[in-house]
Design an enzyme around this catalytic site. Sequence first.
Site, PDB file in Angstrom:
ATOM      1  N   CYS B 347     -55.530  11.983  31.097  1.00  0.00           N
ATOM      2  CA  CYS B 347     -54.986  10.660  30.713  1.00  0.00           C
ATOM      3  C   CYS B 347     -55.537  10.203  29.370  1.00  0.00           C
ATOM      4  CB  CYS B 347     -55.272   9.608  31.791  1.00  0.00           C
ATOM      5  SG  CYS B 347     -54.595   9.986  33.396  1.00  0.00           S
ATOM      6  N   ALA B 348     -55.852  11.162  28.511  1.00  0.00           N
ATOM      7  CA  ALA B 348     -56.470  10.796  27.233  1.00  0.00           C
ATOM      8  C   ALA B 348     -55.886  11.629  26.098  1.00  0.00           C
ATOM      9  CB  ALA B 348     -57.982  10.967  27.325  1.00  0.00           C
TER      10      ALA B 348
END
Lengths: 81, 391
Positions: B347-348
């Site tokens: 998620c980055a």
Amino acid sequence: MSLPAPREFAVFAFATTHDALDAEALLGDLGFEVVPVPAPPDLSANCGIALRVPPEDGDRAATYLDRAGIEVVRRATILDV
Amino acid sequence: MSANGAATTTIYLDHGATSWPKPPGVAEAMTRAVTELGGNPGRGAYRMAVDTSRAIHRARTDVAAFLGVPDARDLTFQPGCTQAMNLVLRGLMRPGDRVVACSMEHNAVARPLNALAAAGVEVVVVEADEAGVIDVDAVEDAMRSQTTKAVVCQHAGNVTGAIQPVADLADVAHAHGALALVDGAQAGGHLPVDIKTLGVDAWACSGHKGLLGPQGIGLLYLSPACQPDELVTGGSGSGASEEPLQPAVRPDRYEAGTPNTPGILGLHAAVTWLRDNGEALRAHEAALVRRFHEGVLSLPGFRVLGPDLGVPRVPIIALTHERVATDRLAFALDRRYGIATRAGLHCAPWAHRTLGTLQTGALRFGLGYGNTEADVDAALEALAELGEELA
């Protein structure tokens, strides 16, 4: 079980439940006979929990709350069991 | 080993996503919340409701003390760090405002910023270095020319484990009249946190990662100077119900609706455990992550992302292999060895773009409570085997 006869109490109302419970902890630690009660209608502009103390302790309790920086939004006298 | 060949034990190395298991007392506190403390906190003055209110009051007071929050009313319980960062960013920024962000941010920050940028907020992203660390001078340079409303940065990286200089960033932000907003998801529990010393204006944290609480609960500290609009309004238990708007007093302003009592009490139990055992756990985590880092460096073909060996980091090690895709490593680790890790972009995407791994992703090991040297050694042995076998 028979209820005690109604008598007068001093009642304090606060802006938030957090403040009310800060006040309860403070007054309890100081030995006050403090009891959370539903906020009476004339205090209803405030937190759903109010605190009551015996009427003769009202002024002293108010002083301690003020010293601790806990804001009392309203104060009243009620008849309670 | 199961009949289909899958490992049946679990060596849990995904603490960066969520911690497991939980320390003693967490499950018991949550059970008590649903078996004994059934009243709705702040909504009634009957004894069971008041007992529930008292339990939440005690939790807020103790967690605030644990984090060095000067006034517990400035600490609110939120559904999670993502919701907390959304509240801060969406509640503060308006079209025409300017915000400076770090290039390592998780989507909990990046996606709200992308949405705000589309709505007319100027978002300036400052690139971190190759270890994923943000340079305070670069952030200050980004604020020199124009008025900036806020600086937002992670406290620690969810891909690299890098620890960001958030206290210095807060000083620089304040020197330029900006607020300092921090995503503390990977820091809470893994680092000693003292909000007063950090001097930040907002600090959000998940309850279920390093703080060792349950999922579904998080924290948000807001300084008195930081007054985002509330995103959710509704019942508060305080103020007159006939008032048309949410009360402005804290914590009620940012806690509309019935609170997550099981989550709050579970988090309280976890933080109480950390208060008594956190220092020893942090030392244990530091030793484990060093052992793992050293071990991976000795394996051919692997590259560790983030700070060099010996540089303090939270207990996260993400790695790549020069020939083996990390998703295949993650699957094989789980199926053959019972080792739980996480591959992908975590998620980055901003962070992976900064690190040059946006196309490949990485394999992340998150160490924490419950892990042992034997877990680390088993993971290293498995990586060594897979690195040879799958290459």
